[in-house]
Write a protein that holds these residues in place. Structure first.
Motif, mmCIF file in Angstrom:
data_model
loop_
_atom_site.group_PDB
_atom_site.id
_atom_site.type_symbol
_atom_site.label_atom_id
_atom_site.label_comp_id
_atom_site.label_asym_id
_atom_site.label_seq_id
_atom_site.Cartn_x
_atom_site.Cartn_y
_atom_site.Cartn_z
ATOM 1 N N PRO A 1 9.343 3.216 11.740
ATOM 2 C CA PRO A 1 10.258 2.162 11.265
ATOM 3 C C PRO A 1 9.629 1.198 10.273
ATOM 4 O O PRO A 1 10.345 0.490 9.568
ATOM 5 N N ASP A 2 8.301 1.175 10.216
ATOM 6 C CA ASP A 2 7.616 0.198 9.361
ATOM 7 C C ASP A 2 7.191 0.784 8.017
ATOM 8 O O ASP A 2 6.491 0.121 7.251
ATOM 9 N N MET A 3 7.582 2.009 7.697
ATOM 10 C CA MET A 3 7.149 2.638 6.450
ATOM 11 C C MET A 3 8.332 3.271 5.733
ATOM 12 O O MET A 3 9.111 4.021 6.330
ATOM 13 N N GLY A 4 8.464 2.962 4.440
ATOM 14 C CA GLY A 4 9.497 3.579 3.636
ATOM 15 C C GLY A 4 9.057 4.943 3.132
ATOM 16 O O GLY A 4 7.862 5.188 2.947
ATOM 17 N N ARG B 1 0.854 -1.195 0.000
ATOM 18 C CA ARG B 1 0.000 0.000 0.000
ATOM 19 C C ARG B 1 0.886 1.241 0.000
ATOM 20 O O ARG B 1 1.817 1.366 0.794
ATOM 21 N N ILE B 2 0.564 2.167 -0.894
ATOM 22 C CA ILE B 2 1.374 3.372 -1.082
ATOM 23 C C ILE B 2 0.483 4.599 -0.965
ATOM 24 O O ILE B 2 -0.603 4.641 -1.548
ATOM 25 N N ILE B 3 0.946 5.590 -0.234
ATOM 26 C CA ILE B 3 0.257 6.884 -0.209
ATOM 27 C C ILE B 3 1.155 7.904 -0.912
ATOM 28 O O ILE B 3 2.361 7.956 -0.675
ATOM 29 N N ILE B 4 0.548 8.686 -1.815
ATOM 30 C CA ILE B 4 1.286 9.650 -2.626
ATOM 31 C C ILE B 4 0.774 11.055 -2.300
ATOM 32 O O ILE B 4 -0.427 11.324 -2.437
ATOM 33 N N ALA B 5 1.665 11.931 -1.883
ATOM 34 C CA ALA B 5 1.317 13.328 -1.617
ATOM 35 C C ALA B 5 1.878 14.187 -2.742
ATOM 36 O O ALA B 5 3.090 14.402 -2.823
ATOM 37 N N GLU B 6 1.005 14.643 -3.623
ATOM 38 C CA GLU B 6 1.393 15.418 -4.808
ATOM 39 C C GLU B 6 0.242 16.352 -5.154
ATOM 40 O O GLU B 6 -0.886 15.921 -5.325
ATOM 41 N N ASP B 7 0.527 17.673 -5.237
ATOM 42 C CA ASP B 7 -0.547 18.632 -5.473
ATOM 43 C C ASP B 7 -0.829 18.875 -6.947
ATOM 44 O O ASP B 7 -1.805 19.552 -7.283
ATOM 45 N N GLU B 8 -0.008 18.337 -7.847
ATOM 46 C CA GLU B 8 -0.269 18.456 -9.274
ATOM 47 C C GLU B 8 -1.185 17.303 -9.688
ATOM 48 O O GLU B 8 -0.767 16.145 -9.737
ATOM 49 N N VAL B 9 -2.440 17.619 -9.977
ATOM 50 C CA VAL B 9 -3.467 16.594 -10.132
ATOM 51 C C VAL B 9 -3.142 15.612 -11.243
ATOM 52 O O VAL B 9 -3.260 14.392 -11.078
ATOM 53 N N ASP B 10 -2.722 16.117 -12.408
ATOM 54 C CA ASP B 10 -2.428 15.230 -13.539
ATOM 55 C C ASP B 10 -1.316 14.246 -13.197
ATOM 56 O O ASP B 10 -1.399 13.058 -13.515
ATOM 57 N N LEU B 11 -0.273 14.739 -12.554
ATOM 58 C CA LEU B 11 0.847 13.870 -12.194
ATOM 59 C C LEU B 11 0.423 12.861 -11.140
ATOM 60 O O LEU B 11 0.805 11.685 -11.209
ATOM 61 N N LEU B 12 -0.377 13.291 -10.176
ATOM 62 C CA LEU B 12 -0.861 12.372 -9.141
ATOM 63 C C LEU B 12 -1.671 11.240 -9.761
ATOM 64 O O LEU B 12 -1.468 10.060 -9.437
ATOM 65 N N SER C 1 -5.273 4.910 8.445
ATOM 66 C CA SER C 1 -4.889 3.784 7.595
ATOM 67 C C SER C 1 -3.386 3.562 7.672
ATOM 68 O O SER C 1 -2.622 4.481 7.974
ATOM 69 N N SER C 2 -2.980 2.342 7.379
ATOM 70 C CA SER C 2 -1.553 2.019 7.378
ATOM 71 C C SER C 2 -1.061 1.876 5.939
ATOM 72 O O SER C 2 -1.790 1.405 5.065
ATOM 73 N N PHE C 3 0.185 2.269 5.709
ATOM 74 C CA PHE C 3 0.794 2.212 4.386
ATOM 75 C C PHE C 3 2.212 1.678 4.517
ATOM 76 O O PHE C 3 2.872 1.847 5.546
ATOM 77 N N ASP C 4 2.676 1.027 3.451
ATOM 78 C CA ASP C 4 4.032 0.491 3.431
ATOM 79 C C ASP C 4 5.048 1.526 2.969
ATOM 80 O O ASP C 4 6.194 1.518 3.408
ATOM 81 N N VAL C 5 4.608 2.421 2.062
ATOM 82 C CA VAL C 5 5.515 3.416 1.478
ATOM 83 C C VAL C 5 4.772 4.730 1.307
ATOM 84 O O VAL C 5 3.581 4.741 0.933
ATOM 85 N N ALA C 6 5.448 5.831 1.575
ATOM 86 C CA ALA C 6 4.921 7.170 1.298
ATOM 87 C C ALA C 6 5.807 7.827 0.244
ATOM 88 O O ALA C 6 7.034 7.797 0.348
ATOM 89 N N ILE C 7 5.168 8.393 -0.791
ATOM 90 C CA ILE C 7 5.879 9.156 -1.818
ATOM 91 C C ILE C 7 5.510 10.621 -1.635
ATOM 92 O O ILE C 7 4.330 10.978 -1.725
ATOM 93 N N ILE C 8 6.497 11.457 -1.380
ATOM 94 C CA ILE C 8 6.246 12.839 -0.961
ATOM 95 C C ILE C 8 6.856 13.831 -1.945
ATOM 96 O O ILE C 8 8.046 13.749 -2.260
ATOM 97 N N ASP C 9 6.038 14.770 -2.408
ATOM 98 C CA ASP C 9 6.532 15.892 -3.213
ATOM 99 C C ASP C 9 7.055 16.977 -2.274
ATOM 100 O O ASP C 9 6.458 17.220 -1.206
ATOM 101 N N VAL C 10 8.138 17.624 -2.645
ATOM 102 C CA VAL C 10 8.698 18.676 -1.796
ATOM 103 C C VAL C 10 7.772 19.887 -1.718
ATOM 104 O O VAL C 10 7.558 20.464 -0.656
ATOM 105 N N GLY C 11 7.181 20.265 -2.864
ATOM 106 C CA GLY C 11 6.460 21.534 -2.935
ATOM 107 C C GLY C 11 4.981 21.453 -2.654
ATOM 108 O O GLY C 11 4.175 21.966 -3.437
ATOM 109 N N LEU C 12 4.582 20.830 -1.558
ATOM 110 C CA LEU C 12 3.163 20.801 -1.202
ATOM 111 C C LEU C 12 2.716 22.182 -0.731
ATOM 112 O O LEU C 12 3.518 22.964 -0.223
ATOM 113 N N PRO C 13 1.422 22.508 -0.892
ATOM 114 C CA PRO C 13 0.988 23.889 -0.630
ATOM 115 C C PRO C 13 0.990 24.296 0.840
ATOM 116 O O PRO C 13 1.075 25.491 1.133
#
Length: 240
Positions: free
Chosen positions: A71-74, A3-14, A44-56
């Motif tokens: 420790p349990d999430m990349g 399970r992956i959570i992605i934080a990205e404010d550019e809708v098309d890219l997300l 919710s729990s996730f295995d990996v988080a993908i984070i954009d630097v420029g969030l609003p």
């Protein structure tokens, strides 16, 4: 399933990241702000988080510093900032991996698999057998280039114009990869100027509208910011 959570404010890219990673067998949740990210993580729990630097609403570096204490999430940083100092700051904040946009989805997927294995303590040794290849979902769309027809996942035929056929032929030359604006402009016979770009955008817009009107769903033609367009659904091509 990872399970992956992605934080990205550019809708098309997300949307593009989610669709690509979902096709690779991951389960994804997308958010557009730090507030939405932490709300999801609270329930919710996730295995990996993908984070954009420029969030609003908060710096991605600060978010990564907080998430790295789990420790349990990349944690993966995905940003347009590719300078050495930016990378150093990202790793210093606690990121496990640092990718610069635009990123190849297959490379990102392979990195996620490796990161999850490492977190689980199952990183294979050099002698270990490689993991089995990921299963590829069967094609849901069909492009009949001889009859000028695009068939949707619901088996609905859409008649295409010559310009739409040329556009799809270029988009599908390398399935799953981005076709640049320059490539598409040349394929359609347009100049690489403002007028040519407007004509290209008009063709893409009309084709999207045609698909969405007929199928009732979203057209799988994604805009890749500052690069071009991508056909994001599985598709087979009929040439004869």
């Amino acid at each position: 399933m990872t399970r992956i959570i992605i934080a990205e404010d550019e809708v098309d890219l997300l949307e593009l990241l989610q669709e690509c990673l979902n096709l690779l067998g991951f389960e994804t949740v997308g958010v557009g702000s730090a507030l939405a990210l932490f709300r999801e993580l609270a329930t919710s729990s996730f295995d990996v988080a993908i984070i954009d630097v420029g969030l609003p609403d908060q710096s991605g570096y600060d978010i990564v510093e907080v998430l790295s204490k789990r420790p349990d999430m990349g944690v993966i940083m995905l940003t347009a900032r590719g300078g050495t100092e930016d990378r150093i700051r990202g790793f210093a904040s606690g990121a496990d991996l640092y990718f610069v946009k635009p990123v190849d989805c297959r490379e990102l997927g392979a990195a996620i698999h490796s990161l999850v294995r490492r977190l689980d303590g199952n990183e294979p040794t050099a002698e270990a057998a490689p993991p089995p290849p990921a299963k590829v979902a069967p094609a849901a769309w069909t492009f009949d280039r001889t009859r000028w027809i695009l068939r949707t996942h619901d088996a609905i035929d859409i008649d295409l114009t010559s310009a739409e056929v040329m556009l799809l032929e270029k988009l599908l030359r390398q399935p799953g990869e981005t076709a640049s604006r320059q490539e598409l402009l040349r394929a359609l016979g347009y100049e690489e100027d403002e007028a040519g770009n407007r004509n290209l955008e008009a063709i893409v817009r009309r084709l999207r509208r045609k698909v969405e009107t007929v199928s009732g769903g979203k057209a799988p033609i994604q805009t890749v910011h500052s690069r071009g367009y991508l056909f994001s659904a599985a598709i087979s091509v009929i040439s004869v």
